[in-house]
Design a protein around this motif. Structure first.
Motif, PDB file in Angstrom:
ATOM      1  N   ARG A 115      20.093  11.354   3.323  1.00 36.69           N
ATOM      2  CA  ARG A 115      19.003  10.455   3.694  1.00 36.69           C
ATOM      3  C   ARG A 115      19.406   9.636   4.914  1.00 36.69           C
ATOM      4  NH1 ARG A 115      17.825   9.006  -1.199  1.00 36.69           N
ATOM      5  NH2 ARG A 115      19.132   7.157  -1.204  1.00 36.69           N
ATOM      6  N   THR A 216       8.072  10.272   6.425  1.00 30.55           N
ATOM      7  CA  THR A 216       7.613  11.445   5.664  1.00 30.55           C
ATOM      8  C   THR A 216       8.795  12.303   5.223  1.00 30.55           C
ATOM      9  OG1 THR A 216       5.503  11.508   6.831  1.00 30.55           O
ATOM     10  CG2 THR A 216       6.255  13.566   5.796  1.00 30.55           C
ATOM     11  N   GLU A 218      11.879  11.448   4.845  1.00 32.32           N
ATOM     12  CA  GLU A 218      12.694  10.748   3.840  1.00 32.32           C
ATOM     13  C   GLU A 218      12.040  10.795   2.479  1.00 32.32           C
ATOM     14  OE1 GLU A 218      14.370   6.879   4.298  1.00 32.32           O
ATOM     15  OE2 GLU A 218      15.164   7.322   6.295  1.00 32.32           O
ATOM     16  N   SER A 219      10.750  10.645   2.451  1.00 36.25           N
ATOM     17  CA  SER A 219      10.104  10.627   1.139  1.00 36.25           C
ATOM     18  C   SER A 219      10.135  12.015   0.508  1.00 36.25           C
ATOM     19  CB  SER A 219       8.683  10.062   1.266  1.00 36.25           C
ATOM     20  OG  SER A 219       7.740  11.100   1.202  1.00 36.25           O
ATOM     21  N   HIS A 222      13.537  12.539  -0.831  1.00 30.46           N
ATOM     22  CA  HIS A 222      13.728  11.790  -2.073  1.00 30.46           C
ATOM     23  C   HIS A 222      13.109  12.537  -3.252  1.00 30.46           C
ATOM     24  CE1 HIS A 222      13.137   8.180  -4.821  1.00 30.46           C
ATOM     25  NE2 HIS A 222      14.430   8.357  -4.713  1.00 30.46           N
ATOM     26  N   GLU A 223      11.945  13.111  -3.023  1.00 22.38           N
ATOM     27  CA  GLU A 223      11.332  13.922  -4.090  1.00 22.38           C
ATOM     28  C   GLU A 223      12.217  15.113  -4.436  1.00 22.38           C
ATOM     29  OE1 GLU A 223       7.136  14.996  -4.132  1.00 22.38           O
ATOM     30  OE2 GLU A 223       6.801  13.444  -2.611  1.00 22.38           O
TER      31      GLU A 223
END
Lengths: 244, 244
Positions: A115, A216, A218-219, A222-223
């Motif tokens: 990340r 976007t 990063e998210s 994370h998912e």
DNA sequence: GACTTTTAAATGTCTGACAATTTGAGCGCA
DNA sequence: TGCGCTCAAATTGTCAGACATTTAAAAGTC
């Protein structure tokens, strides 16, 4: 550098440390030639085999390289990124396999580090990096791919993501974390359903990177972490059931 | 493990690689005893000094440890986090010093990695970690502290921040990045003004961690990165002026 | 002048030996 | 029996000397 006190360590270890210190704090510079083994033996007042053991220790850490023949000898080696990657990977792999590091811990570390690169990657990615990522995503979508190949492609995808940050020091640090995870990842059997999910998330990461949209990417990353942890827990649970 | 083809590498390197492979893919387990040097010499059909050179290579990577005496010998070593830290720091330090990595690149890598830990640290920090951070901040505020001591305390502060994330794999990865930066940081002369600024930002990071508020800690860390980059640029500019 | 041969320096390897260290077994003694 | 001492065995650590191999520069040859 002749310092060699009467401590209670092996002579070859002491000599290796003395030379290592000289290299690390700059008293010997890159490509400088060390004295010949015979000269070192005389300087340290030990035999040639002992000196050789010391030099092999240093060679194992890529601090020196040796060449045979006239005007050969041992030279201070410029530690390349490739060599550093290699050592990092070996060390990380062993650390994980020997210390019973849980899948959860290793996975958390890997995604946390990754990340850290994602925002930079979205900012700086070149067309090349993006193409590599897309190519690996395409490969991962092929039916009939073995679990090992799928994992290898996964590593290549994440490697491209990390490299896209354009910071070689980051790439070096991450190489160990990502590659050392592979044996743990290989324990997972990927179903068609889970592959589909992963490929989808990879696609969203690539979209974010392509659009220079770090948030976007990063998210989505994370998912992916959450989903990977989920898969890991399932494997552990299944293994626990089988054990009973 | 007797595989030893007639390739064009040193025998000791080949033997070391054969044993290393056996350890890495689990054919030898932790604390298992290797055959004695004499037996290995016979197995590989080489002399004892050659075997010894191979073993020293492995010892340099902390893959084995040796003990003298009856029932001594070489044993597969459990790679501890401490040993791994040490290797990581040595490698990272050399990589940075030998490859003319710019202050900017190293600094970016370090803070990117550290940012990866901050959210976790804010979530999981214990009172101990927080106390260490506060103690280092207090030390940094002392007047008359040498630049070296200030930097050392800075490393200790960031180390505590990383450890607060409670993930040993992350701590291991970060140790190299943070410690290897120290020689570069030591080039900076800290004025009273800049120390005040840094201590203030450290305080804000600690506040964020104390309040379990990752966003605050991250934003303070980001400001610290910008400020550190600024100091670094000033040093480089001053150095360039002096060179003319 | 270009090519070949020689030579010297260095690492790579082997043999054999001795020193140092550690453990366990045997032995004596109470 | 139980305790302590000594001693032997196994193993790594170190040494000395020798030979093999490789490499590049120097010398020699056409």
């Amino acid at each position: 550098m002749k310092i060699d006190s009467t401590k209670k360590a092996d002579l070859s270890a002491q000599i290796a440390q003395a030379i290592r210190d000289a290299i690390i704090d700059g008293r010997m510079i890159v490509d400088e030639r060390l004295p010949s083994e015979a000269e070192l033996a005389e300087q340290f007042a030990v035999s040639r085999p002992t000196v050789r053991e010391a030099l092999k220790r240093l060679a194992a850490q890529s601090l020196i390289r040796t060449a045979r023949g006239a005007f050969g000898g041992a030279f201070v080696n410029r530690l390349s990124y490739e060599e550093a990657y290699g050592q990092q990977i070996t060390t990380s792999t062993l650390l994980l396999s020997m210390n019973a590091v849980s899948f959860e811990t290793a996975c958390e570390a890997r995604y946390a580090l990754e990340r850290a690169c994602t925002a930079l990657a979205a900012q700086r990615r070149t067309a090349d990096h993006l193409a590599t990522m897309r190519a690996e995503i395409h490969r991962q979508a092929q039916p009939g791919l073995s679990d090992e190949s799928f994992c290898a492609s996964d590593v290549a995808f994440h490697r491209a993501l990390v490299d896209a940050a354009g910071n070689p020091v980051l790439s070096y640090q991450l190489a160990g974390a990502v590659e050392a995870m592979q044996p743990l990842m290989n324990m997972i059997t990927f179903t068609a359903r889970s592959r589909e999910e992963i490929v989808g998330l990879h696609g969203r990461i690539a979209d974010g990177v392509e659009a220079h949209d770090g948030a976007t990417a990063e998210s989505a990353l994370h998912e992916l972490e959450i989903y990977t942890q989920h898969l890991g827990r399932d494997v552990m649970a299944a293994r626990a059931r089988r054990a009973t």
